[in-house]
Design a protein around this motif. Sequence first.
Motif, PDB file in Angstrom:
ATOM      1  N   THR A   1       1.945  22.951   1.676  1.00 42.79           N
ATOM      2  CA  THR A   1       1.092  24.125   1.435  1.00 42.79           C
ATOM      3  C   THR A   1      -0.294  23.892   2.005  1.00 42.79           C
ATOM      4  O   THR A   1      -0.843  24.746   2.700  1.00 42.79           O
ATOM      5  CB  THR A   1       0.996  24.430  -0.070  1.00 42.79           C
ATOM      6  N   LYS A   2      -0.869  22.726   1.731  1.00 47.78           N
ATOM      7  CA  LYS A   2      -2.207  22.408   2.242  1.00 47.78           C
ATOM      8  C   LYS A   2      -2.181  22.331   3.765  1.00 47.78           C
ATOM      9  O   LYS A   2      -3.088  22.812   4.430  1.00 47.78           O
ATOM     10  CB  LYS A   2      -2.694  21.090   1.639  1.00 47.78           C
ATOM     11  N   GLN A   3      -1.124  21.727   4.333  1.00 43.72           N
ATOM     12  CA  GLN A   3      -1.025  21.648   5.790  1.00 43.72           C
ATOM     13  C   GLN A   3      -0.951  23.044   6.397  1.00 43.72           C
ATOM     14  O   GLN A   3      -1.593  23.322   7.411  1.00 43.72           O
ATOM     15  CB  GLN A   3       0.208  20.836   6.191  1.00 43.72           C
ATOM     16  N   PHE A   4      -0.185  23.941   5.775  1.00 44.88           N
ATOM     17  CA  PHE A   4      -0.078  25.306   6.272  1.00 44.88           C
ATOM     18  C   PHE A   4      -1.428  26.011   6.213  1.00 44.88           C
ATOM     19  O   PHE A   4      -1.857  26.648   7.168  1.00 44.88           O
ATOM     20  CB  PHE A   4       0.960  26.088   5.472  1.00 44.88           C
TER      21      PHE A   4
ATOM     22  N   ARG B   1       0.834  -1.202   0.000  1.00 48.89           N
ATOM     23  CA  ARG B   1       0.000   0.000   0.000  1.00 48.89           C
ATOM     24  C   ARG B   1       0.864   1.245   0.000  1.00 48.89           C
ATOM     25  O   ARG B   1       1.994   1.226   0.462  1.00 48.89           O
ATOM     26  CB  ARG B   1      -0.984   0.010   1.167  1.00 48.89           C
ATOM     27  N   VAL B   2       0.283   2.318  -0.521  1.00 51.77           N
ATOM     28  CA  VAL B   2       0.935   3.622  -0.544  1.00 51.77           C
ATOM     29  C   VAL B   2      -0.037   4.607   0.094  1.00 51.77           C
ATOM     30  O   VAL B   2      -1.200   4.677  -0.303  1.00 51.77           O
ATOM     31  CB  VAL B   2       1.261   4.069  -1.989  1.00 51.77           C
ATOM     32  N   GLU B   3       0.433   5.329   1.098  1.00 54.29           N
ATOM     33  CA  GLU B   3      -0.385   6.352   1.754  1.00 54.29           C
ATOM     34  C   GLU B   3       0.119   7.716   1.323  1.00 54.29           C
ATOM     35  O   GLU B   3       1.311   8.008   1.460  1.00 54.29           O
ATOM     36  CB  GLU B   3      -0.312   6.208   3.269  1.00 54.29           C
ATOM     37  N   ILE B   4      -0.783   8.543   0.810  1.00 59.20           N
ATOM     38  CA  ILE B   4      -0.413   9.871   0.327  1.00 59.20           C
ATOM     39  C   ILE B   4      -1.123  10.915   1.191  1.00 59.20           C
ATOM     40  O   ILE B   4      -2.336  10.855   1.371  1.00 59.20           O
ATOM     41  CB  ILE B   4      -0.780  10.030  -1.159  1.00 59.20           C
ATOM     42  N   ARG B   5      -0.356  11.836   1.696  1.00 58.69           N
ATOM     43  CA  ARG B   5      -0.884  12.868   2.598  1.00 58.69           C
ATOM     44  C   ARG B   5      -0.893  14.223   1.894  1.00 58.69           C
ATOM     45  O   ARG B   5      -0.387  14.369   0.802  1.00 58.69           O
ATOM     46  CB  ARG B   5      -0.027  12.933   3.864  1.00 58.69           C
ATOM     47  N   PHE B   6      -1.464  15.202   2.585  1.00 56.86           N
ATOM     48  CA  PHE B   6      -1.437  16.564   2.063  1.00 56.86           C
ATOM     49  C   PHE B   6       0.000  17.083   2.045  1.00 56.86           C
ATOM     50  O   PHE B   6       0.802  16.755   2.917  1.00 56.86           O
ATOM     51  CB  PHE B   6      -2.274  17.511   2.919  1.00 56.86           C
ATOM     52  N   GLY B   7       0.290  17.945   1.071  1.00 55.46           N
ATOM     53  CA  GLY B   7       1.588  18.598   0.992  1.00 55.46           C
ATOM     54  C   GLY B   7       1.689  19.718   2.010  1.00 55.46           C
ATOM     55  O   GLY B   7       0.732  20.059   2.700  1.00 55.46           O
TER      56      GLY B   7
ATOM     57  N   MET C   1      -3.507  19.066  -3.755  1.00 52.51           N
ATOM     58  CA  MET C   1      -2.464  19.598  -2.877  1.00 52.51           C
ATOM     59  C   MET C   1      -1.830  18.481  -2.041  1.00 52.51           C
ATOM     60  O   MET C   1      -1.541  18.644  -0.865  1.00 52.51           O
ATOM     61  CB  MET C   1      -2.984  20.730  -1.993  1.00 52.51           C
ATOM     62  N   LEU C   2      -1.612  17.331  -2.688  1.00 49.69           N
ATOM     63  CA  LEU C   2      -0.990  16.195  -2.030  1.00 49.69           C
ATOM     64  C   LEU C   2       0.528  16.271  -2.168  1.00 49.69           C
ATOM     65  O   LEU C   2       1.054  17.126  -2.872  1.00 49.69           O
ATOM     66  CB  LEU C   2      -1.510  14.892  -2.652  1.00 49.69           C
ATOM     67  N   THR C   3       1.223  15.343  -1.527  1.00 46.85           N
ATOM     68  CA  THR C   3       2.686  15.317  -1.595  1.00 46.85           C
ATOM     69  C   THR C   3       3.194  14.758  -2.915  1.00 46.85           C
ATOM     70  O   THR C   3       4.396  14.777  -3.162  1.00 46.85           O
ATOM     71  CB  THR C   3       3.268  14.474  -0.448  1.00 46.85           C
ATOM     72  N   VAL C   4       2.298  14.259  -3.755  1.00 45.57           N
ATOM     73  CA  VAL C   4       2.674  13.699  -5.049  1.00 45.57           C
ATOM     74  C   VAL C   4       2.124  14.597  -6.153  1.00 45.57           C
ATOM     75  O   VAL C   4       0.990  15.065  -6.072  1.00 45.57           O
ATOM     76  CB  VAL C   4       2.106  12.273  -5.209  1.00 45.57           C
TER      77      VAL C   4
END
Length: 129
Positions: free
Chosen positions: A24-27, A16-22, A106-109
Amino acid sequence: MTTIETLQNELAQHGRVEIRFGRTKQFLRSAGTALRLRRSESAGPQVIISDHGLWADTHDFPDTVVPWARILEVHLTKVNVSSYIDVSIRSADSPGRRRTLRLPHMLTVDPEALAKWIVMESMVRGDPI
């Protein structure tokens, strides 16, 4: 920046691959929460891609993983400066109907790399029409 090869390797190693917010979105989310403009959101993964299928943390996505066999198409949609990934799936209750779901942005990918990779995985693992 995460590449298609990195995503493939992570899926092969961990299933599995988990993709989180980047960042900018976290800020933006943190600033909105601090100003009480938005309610606090989960810091968990926003998209999970596994050997079994695809899941996203959006209001219109099913609560369970969408199996690869139900994924029909993946499109990259550009709206102004933002890129969105739209996923068309077969409806679970009536296989002749389709629904289009939008993954979070606005994900990390990079959206283009992620869309290409999902298409590649769907072609190998799925049952496209």
